[in-house]
Write a protein that holds these residues in place. Structure first.
Motif, short mmCIF file in Angstrom:
data_model
loop_
_atom_site.label_atom_id
_atom_site.label_comp_id
_atom_site.label_asym_id
_atom_site.label_seq_id
_atom_site.Cartn_x
_atom_site.Cartn_y
_atom_site.Cartn_z
N UNK A 109 13.81 -6.54 -12.72
CA UNK A 109 14.37 -5.20 -12.93
C UNK A 109 13.75 -4.54 -14.16
N UNK A 110 13.69 -5.27 -15.25
CA UNK A 110 13.11 -4.73 -16.48
C UNK A 110 11.65 -4.35 -16.32
N UNK A 111 10.90 -5.20 -15.63
CA UNK A 111 9.48 -4.92 -15.41
C UNK A 111 9.31 -3.75 -14.45
N UNK A 112 10.19 -3.62 -13.48
CA UNK A 112 10.13 -2.47 -12.56
C UNK A 112 10.32 -1.17 -13.33
N UNK A 113 11.28 -1.17 -14.24
CA UNK A 113 11.57 0.03 -15.02
C UNK A 113 10.39 0.42 -15.89
N UNK A 114 9.86 -0.53 -16.66
CA UNK A 114 8.78 -0.20 -17.58
C UNK A 114 7.48 0.12 -16.84
N UNK A 115 7.18 -0.61 -15.78
CA UNK A 115 5.94 -0.32 -15.05
C UNK A 115 6.02 1.04 -14.37
N UNK A 116 7.18 1.40 -13.87
CA UNK A 116 7.35 2.72 -13.27
C UNK A 116 7.20 3.83 -14.30
N UNK A 123 0.81 -1.22 0.00
CA UNK A 123 0.00 0.00 0.00
C UNK A 123 0.84 1.27 0.00
N UNK A 124 2.14 1.17 0.15
CA UNK A 124 3.00 2.35 0.19
C UNK A 124 3.11 3.04 -1.16
N UNK A 125 2.81 2.35 -2.21
CA UNK A 125 2.92 2.93 -3.55
C UNK A 125 1.54 2.94 -4.19
N UNK A 126 1.31 3.94 -5.00
CA UNK A 126 0.03 4.06 -5.70
C UNK A 126 -0.10 2.98 -6.77
N UNK A 127 -1.32 2.50 -6.98
CA UNK A 127 -1.56 1.57 -8.08
C UNK A 127 -1.25 2.28 -9.40
N UNK A 128 -1.65 3.56 -9.49
CA UNK A 128 -1.45 4.33 -10.73
C UNK A 128 -1.12 5.77 -10.36
N UNK A 174 3.17 2.36 -9.97
CA UNK A 174 4.18 2.47 -8.93
C UNK A 174 4.17 1.29 -7.95
N UNK A 175 3.02 0.70 -7.71
CA UNK A 175 2.98 -0.47 -6.82
C UNK A 175 3.64 -1.66 -7.51
N UNK A 176 3.39 -1.84 -8.79
CA UNK A 176 4.06 -2.91 -9.55
C UNK A 176 5.57 -2.67 -9.52
N UNK A 177 5.98 -1.41 -9.73
CA UNK A 177 7.40 -1.08 -9.72
C UNK A 177 8.04 -1.43 -8.38
N UNK A 178 7.40 -1.01 -7.28
CA UNK A 178 7.94 -1.27 -5.95
C UNK A 178 8.07 -2.77 -5.68
N UNK A 179 7.03 -3.51 -6.03
CA UNK A 179 7.07 -4.96 -5.81
C UNK A 179 8.15 -5.63 -6.66
N UNK A 180 8.30 -5.18 -7.90
CA UNK A 180 9.34 -5.74 -8.78
C UNK A 180 10.73 -5.42 -8.24
N UNK A 181 10.93 -4.20 -7.73
CA UNK A 181 12.23 -3.85 -7.14
C UNK A 181 12.51 -4.72 -5.92
N UNK A 182 11.48 -4.96 -5.12
CA UNK A 182 11.63 -5.82 -3.95
C UNK A 182 11.98 -7.24 -4.38
#
Length: 122
Positions: free
Chosen positions: A63-70, A3-8, A75-83
């Motif tokens: 990493x690639x998915x974090x970059x493109x989703x961000x 929940x720390x990052x926005x869905x969109x 942002x929530x997808x990005x944060x989870x992918x970075x984790x």
């Protein structure tokens, strides 16, 4: 954490809009359509790499998915992918299955928001 990052975060899309001009008025929408078309296969790839125990490649894919989703404001997808990336790089795959499921869920949640924001066809 989820929940720390926005869905969109539409501010990310606004940042991308500077790439558009008279020659490419729909560039961001076209880029987003490509991203949305490729992402299901990337999610499947995360599952395959997890199943095969390939932590290094899983980290690279995450990493690639974090970059493109961000880039597209997921942002929530990005944060989870970075984790997921950090977990796979640093400590292996314990807990990675839960993270992959959260990535999938967050993408499913953010996808319609991106589609609506850019007025994309379903």
């Amino acid at each position: 954490m989820e929940q720390q990052a926005l869905a969109m975060d539409v501010r990310q899309l606004e940042k991308l809009s500077v790439l558009q001009d008279e020659q490419a008025p729909n560039l961001v929408a076209e880029m987003a359509q490509g991203f949305l078309a490729r992402t299901p296969a990337k999610l499947t790839r995360l599952r395959e790499l997890l199943a095969s125990g390939n932590a290094g490649q899983l980290a690279n894919e995450a990493h690639g998915l974090a970059t493109s989703s961000g880039m597209f404001g997921m942002m929530r997808v990005r944060l989870l992918c970075k984790t997921l990336e950090n977990l796979a790089r640093d400590s292996g795959l314990e807990g990675a299955e839960t993270l992959v499921a959260q990535v999938e869920h967050s993408f499913a949640e953010a996808r319609p928001l991106l589609v609506a924001q850019l007025h994309l066809p379903e």
